[in-house]
Every structure is written in structure tokens, then in C-alpha cells.
Scaffold this active site. Sequence first.
Site, PDB file in Angstrom:
ATOM      1  N   CYS A  35    -153.226  39.461  51.179  1.00  0.00           N
ATOM      2  CA  CYS A  35    -152.222  39.941  52.122  1.00  0.00           C
ATOM      3  C   CYS A  35    -152.263  41.470  52.210  1.00  0.00           C
ATOM      4  O   CYS A  35    -153.222  42.031  52.720  1.00  0.00           O
ATOM      5  CB  CYS A  35    -150.844  39.413  51.745  1.00  0.00           C
TER       6      CYS A  35
ATOM      7  N   HIS B 146    -151.847  33.625  51.517  1.00  0.00           N
ATOM      8  CA  HIS B 146    -151.501  33.652  50.094  1.00  0.00           C
ATOM      9  C   HIS B 146    -152.067  32.428  49.378  1.00  0.00           C
ATOM     10  O   HIS B 146    -151.446  31.350  49.385  1.00  0.00           O
ATOM     11  CB  HIS B 146    -149.985  33.695  49.909  1.00  0.00           C
TER      12      HIS B 146
ATOM     13  N   GLU C 285    -152.100  31.879  46.301  1.00  0.00           N
ATOM     14  CA  GLU C 285    -151.368  31.603  45.067  1.00  0.00           C
ATOM     15  C   GLU C 285    -150.205  30.633  45.255  1.00  0.00           C
ATOM     16  O   GLU C 285    -149.710  30.055  44.284  1.00  0.00           O
ATOM     17  CB  GLU C 285    -150.851  32.901  44.436  1.00  0.00           C
TER      18      GLU C 285
ATOM     19  N   SER D 240    -132.741  33.050  19.035  1.00  0.00           N
ATOM     20  CA  SER D 240    -131.690  32.651  19.966  1.00  0.00           C
ATOM     21  C   SER D 240    -131.447  31.147  19.955  1.00  0.00           C
ATOM     22  O   SER D 240    -130.463  30.680  20.509  1.00  0.00           O
ATOM     23  CB  SER D 240    -132.083  33.062  21.383  1.00  0.00           C
ATOM     24  N   GLY D 241    -132.373  30.391  19.361  1.00  0.00           N
ATOM     25  CA  GLY D 241    -132.289  28.937  19.413  1.00  0.00           C
ATOM     26  C   GLY D 241    -133.143  28.355  20.517  1.00  0.00           C
ATOM     27  O   GLY D 241    -133.335  27.148  20.589  1.00  0.00           O
TER      28      GLY D 241
ATOM     29  N   ASP E 106    -138.621  30.246  23.327  1.00  0.00           N
ATOM     30  CA  ASP E 106    -139.413  31.465  23.220  1.00  0.00           C
ATOM     31  C   ASP E 106    -139.317  32.110  21.837  1.00  0.00           C
ATOM     32  O   ASP E 106    -140.331  32.375  21.185  1.00  0.00           O
ATOM     33  CB  ASP E 106    -138.969  32.478  24.286  1.00  0.00           C
ATOM     34  N   SER E 107    -138.096  32.375  21.390  1.00  0.00           N
ATOM     35  CA  SER E 107    -137.947  33.035  20.093  1.00  0.00           C
ATOM     36  C   SER E 107    -138.390  32.112  18.960  1.00  0.00           C
ATOM     37  O   SER E 107    -138.916  32.573  17.942  1.00  0.00           O
ATOM     38  CB  SER E 107    -136.506  33.507  19.875  1.00  0.00           C
ATOM     39  N   SER E 108    -138.209  30.802  19.135  1.00  0.00           N
ATOM     40  CA  SER E 108    -138.626  29.857  18.098  1.00  0.00           C
ATOM     41  C   SER E 108    -140.147  29.859  17.936  1.00  0.00           C
ATOM     42  O   SER E 108    -140.668  29.891  16.819  1.00  0.00           O
ATOM     43  CB  SER E 108    -138.138  28.449  18.439  1.00  0.00           C
TER      44      SER E 108
END
Length: 512
Positions: A78, A166, A168, A220-221, A224-226
Site C-alpha cells: 500500500c 493488503h 496481510e 498477574s495470573g 503471558d507472565s506465567s
Amino acid sequence: MQKIIILDFGSQTTQLIARRVRELNTYCEIVPYNKFPEGDEDIIGVILSGSPFSVYDEKAFKMDLKRVQRRYPLLGICYGAQFISYFNGGKVEPAGTREYGRALLSKVEHEDALLKGVEPGSQVWMSHGDSITLVPENFRVIASTAKVPIAAYKVEGEQTWGVQFHPEVYHTEIGLLLLRNFVVDICGSTQSWDAVSFIDQTVASLRAQLGDDKVVLGLSGGVDSSVAAVLLNKAIGKNLTCIFVNHGLLRKNEFTDVLRDYKGLGLNVIGVDASAKFFSELAGATEPERKRKIIGKGFIDVFEEEARKLKDVKWLAQGTIYPDCIESLSITGMVIKSHHNVGGLPEKMNLKLCEPLRWLFKDEVRRVGHQLGMPEHLIKRHPFPGPGLAVRILGDITPEKVRILQEADDIFIQGLRNWKGENGETLYDKVWQAGAILLPIQSVGVMGDERTYERIVALRAVTSVDAMTADWAKLPYDFLAKVSNEIINKVKGVNRVVYDISSKPPATIEWE
């Protein structure tokens, strides 16, 4: 490690380019248009993204293309295609009307390497207000549409292409094929990047980066953090200490349940219940961004107090992933929403920052977690906002409102987990994210022979791949009826349940 560099000119779909490239088992990085990583010997190709600007705007993002053109295989998408043509002497002009939506390719040059396997009549997606009206002499048009004579071009004598559409986005049916032609056939990707290679490379990198230094990580539970914690634990073991702060806005029983899970994974975790502090500081706050800021600051204060009790900590680790960075601050400078896990702590505590998942999307994080042997119920957990239920309670926060929402949300989530289709898959596994929202209004109802005036709960469930776009989940009517009835009968203070049927965009997944 082989990589494709995606130069970001501010398009909303730049991240989708990265997703598609990674679907081809090829590592890629998005960098600002003016921050090309010179001297990186692992680069095998470059993609230029779209942009909200026109190439002739004074504010348009521009770069010296000599840094990449003829040095690497180059694909402009584009605005990227317009800029390559414009930079080399072509002409770009405003289209008569903004060209947005589906279009069909015609006059496809089959012998071109980029369009190998692409047939005339293939559907593509257009989204532009300008068009390339004249290309330089050494540019060859290789595809058109009914309204766009120069839909794709190839530069003679070099590995440079541009497409006005596009590839994508999912609506471009041959998008992944075109990107495969570029990434694999033209750039020469060996398609060797996957969860296993990521873990091996990241563990080695973490060991080299951290040495024997002590690291503290805020849990955080969430997924991601786990995953970040398990990955770091694999790399540095006892030198990692995790802190899990309960701000009082977690889901029902989440604090105790998640702590149990973490200890089962062998993580060194400190649990801190600071709910009273957060409720006090949130009292009277109604504006969404202010609530996020209060929670972000409160988290920093609690985390800092606990972390300072530890000795010789030099690094702060976070479960930041790519969408966190993208949504916190785009290249255009527009903040979509604040993420309390993206900044603040390292500077305040004089710690160096370690973000092992920074370049991954959510589904990639899950694949890494699977490969690390983490339990399914942790890996498949739906995304949950850092500020927790504070951004699912519209208006001010009180312990009573949190109680109501926790109860309603628990009924909804457990219902999704228990409702199975014919193939045995639960509704929870079919949707990307779900949760209940407490609205700041009340409605009239009748319970027994009495008139009620109580709260409204909205249910939200979406399907998605990477959270950049999302569609509302078409949950069975029988299920919605059952959950609605259960919430109204069991949750004191609620007499009406509604279902959110908004997609992203234009709506966001969370209400605040």
C-alpha cells in the site's frame, strides 16, 4: 537467526504483516521506518508497511530507500508500494474516491516470482485514498484490478516489488500465498523458527544476559507472565523470585487458585493481598484512564515495597508481549490504552528490564507454554486485563460492585467451560476471550410479586487470532438463556443480562 524486517510507517495492519510472516515459521521484527537495524547480518528481506499519510504530505513518514533497496529483497505494501514508486520518480495522486474493500485481480503476470500461483479473479483487499498513476521506466506492472491499473509492480533488474492491496488481511484470499512467495522463495527463509527454537534461543540468551544476577518478576495470573516465569525459571532457576499482587480486582478465588498453580510449577512466589489499599485509592474514580493509572501506580508501590525486601536484585522481568507494546504507543504517537506492565518500575527501582516474550503474539506465547510442559488450564486461560475487573466495572469501584461482578463472571466462565459441542470442544476453548461487565445503570424488573430496580450485567465473548481484530462470538441461544437465568437468580443485585455483539474494530474487546 534469519529474520524479515518490517518497517512500520504507521499502518493499523502492520502487526498483521508480522503475524502472517510468522505463520510461515519465519522470525520477523517490526521497527520504526527510520530505525532500520544497519549491520544485522541475519536480515534476509524487508517489507514496508502501509501508512495513514499520503506520500506527498508534509507529515508523511519518509526514509532514504537506498538503505534497503537493491541491498535486500524488498516488498512495499500500500503506502510502502506508493513510496517506493514515488522515491524512484513515479507519480502518486489522490484517487477519485477512497478505494476500500474487496477487489478482483486481473492481468496477473503468472511468471513473476511474487505472483506464482496467483490466478486472475483472485480476491484482494484495498484500503487507500491515493493511487500510483505512473511508475518509473524500469518498473513493470504485474497485476491490475478494475479500478486500479497498477495493483502490483516489479522493478526490473532487482528484487523489489510493490502491491497496492493488503496481502496481510484475511480478505485477501491469496495473501499468505503471496507472502510465502516473497518470504520463502524470494528471500530464502528456511522456515525454521518455531516454539522449540524460540525456547532454546531465549534460554541461551537469558543465561548470557543475566548471568548469576537476581531477577524479580511481577506475576498477574495470566498466560503471558506465567509463561515468562516458567521460561526464566528454566534459564536461571533459584535466581528468580516472583511477586503476585492481589489488587482485589481479580476473578473469583483467583488469588488462591493461581498461587497454588504457581507453586505446583516449582516457582518461587510471594503472594501479597493489597486489595484494601487499591479499593481505598480507587474510591470515586470513574474515568477509565484514571483508573488504569491508579492501579498502575498502586501496583508499582506494592511491588516496589516487596521487591526491596529482596537482596541484590538487578533485573525486573515482565510478561510484556508484542500487542502490549503496540497498543501502548503507536508510531503515530496515539495512545490507545495504558498498560501498567509496560513502564514505570525499572526507572523507579533502578533495575534493568528483561522481557523475554516481548516479540511474541498471544497465540505464540501459548505454543511456547505448551512446549514448556505447562498445564492446559493455565495455557488456555483467556486474556485478562492487568487492571482486572476495574475496567469491566463502568464507573466507580466499590467492594460490593466487585462482588457482584465476580459472581456473575464466574457463572459465565464456568458455563463456557462446562458447555461442550458435539466434538467435545468447550465453548471456553472456542472463544478467544470472555467476561462479564457491570454497567453503571439500573433497570426495572419483577421478582416474585415485587418490583425491582437493580443492576445490568453485559456478557462479552469474542473470537480472534491475535487480539488485533476480533469478532463477537456466536454463542448458542440455549447457552445464553441458561447463563442469563442463572446470573439473575443467583447474583443478588442483578435483574437483567445483555450480550455484546460488537466487533473490533470499531469497538475494543474491553469496554474501558
